[in-house]
Design a protein around this motif. Structure first.
Motif, PDB file in Angstrom:
ATOM      1  N   ILE A   1      -4.695   6.289   0.439  1.00 36.16           N
ATOM      2  CA  ILE A   1      -3.760   6.818  -0.679  1.00 36.16           C
ATOM      3  C   ILE A   1      -2.358   7.844   0.235  1.00 36.16           C
ATOM      4  O   ILE A   1      -2.876   8.700   1.693  1.00 36.16           O
ATOM      5  CB  ILE A   1      -4.636   8.906  -1.011  1.00 36.16           C
ATOM      6  CG1 ILE A   1      -5.710   7.588  -1.949  1.00 36.16           C
ATOM      7  CG2 ILE A   1      -3.662   9.006  -1.719  1.00 36.16           C
ATOM      8  CD1 ILE A   1      -6.176   8.525  -2.642  1.00 36.16           C
TER       9      ILE A   1
ATOM     10  N   THR B   1      -6.937   3.800  -6.717  1.00 37.40           N
ATOM     11  CA  THR B   1      -7.305   3.294  -5.527  1.00 37.40           C
ATOM     12  C   THR B   1      -7.909   2.564  -6.119  1.00 37.40           C
ATOM     13  O   THR B   1      -7.773   1.318  -5.460  1.00 37.40           O
ATOM     14  CB  THR B   1      -8.075   4.408  -3.816  1.00 37.40           C
ATOM     15  OG1 THR B   1      -8.844   5.144  -4.827  1.00 37.40           O
ATOM     16  CG2 THR B   1      -7.390   5.295  -3.746  1.00 37.40           C
TER      17      THR B   1
ATOM     18  N   CYS C   1      -0.215   3.331  -3.502  1.00 37.85           N
ATOM     19  CA  CYS C   1      -1.390   4.074  -2.619  1.00 37.85           C
ATOM     20  C   CYS C   1      -1.146   5.624  -3.024  1.00 37.85           C
ATOM     21  O   CYS C   1      -0.776   6.226  -2.110  1.00 37.85           O
ATOM     22  CB  CYS C   1      -2.053   4.502  -1.754  1.00 37.85           C
ATOM     23  SG  CYS C   1      -3.209   2.355  -1.471  1.00 37.85           S
TER      24      CYS C   1
ATOM     25  N   TYR D   1       0.946  -1.281   0.173  1.00 33.92           N
ATOM     26  CA  TYR D   1       0.205  -0.098   0.002  1.00 33.92           C
ATOM     27  C   TYR D   1       0.981   1.216  -0.138  1.00 33.92           C
ATOM     28  O   TYR D   1       0.256   2.208  -0.818  1.00 33.92           O
ATOM     29  CB  TYR D   1      -0.818  -0.103   1.248  1.00 33.92           C
ATOM     30  CG  TYR D   1      -1.671  -1.007   1.662  1.00 33.92           C
ATOM     31  CD1 TYR D   1      -2.478  -2.019  -0.104  1.00 33.92           C
ATOM     32  CD2 TYR D   1      -2.455  -1.481   2.135  1.00 33.92           C
ATOM     33  CE1 TYR D   1      -3.105  -3.498   0.313  1.00 33.92           C
ATOM     34  CE2 TYR D   1      -3.400  -1.904   3.073  1.00 33.92           C
ATOM     35  CZ  TYR D   1      -4.012  -3.039   1.290  1.00 33.92           C
ATOM     36  OH  TYR D   1      -5.009  -3.721   1.303  1.00 33.92           O
TER      37      TYR D   1
END
Length: 82
Positions: free
Chosen positions: A67, A21, A16, A12
């Motif tokens: 994010i 996403t 991200c 992630y």
């Protein structure tokens, strides 16, 4: 599970970014399905049904993607520097 969670967090942190996403959420869904499949391979009988597996995930939740880098904010910072 701890090592698995750390690997997901690392994934992630790398992937991200803004507008990615949806792909990372799809990745998390596939990882959950693979974990379900992997945990059912522990014996000749299936160890988990999906409802029992969701209880397992409630006890040991996988991290959710967020994010980490907003590329639109980076553009603003660069324009301020220039």
């Amino acid at each position: 599970m701890d090592r698995f969670r750390r690997s997901l967090i690392g994934y992630y942190n790398y992937y991200c970014i803004t507008d990615n996403t949806h792909n990372v959420n799809n990745f998390k869904d596939k990882i959950e399905k693979l974990l379900f499949k992997w945990l059912n391979r522990r014996s000749q009988r299936k160890s988990f049904k999906w409802d029992k597996f969701s209880l397992f995930l409630n006890k040991y939740p996988l991290p959710s993607p967020r994010i980490k880098v907003n590329i639109y904010d980076l553009r603003k910072e660069i324009s301020y520097i220039l």
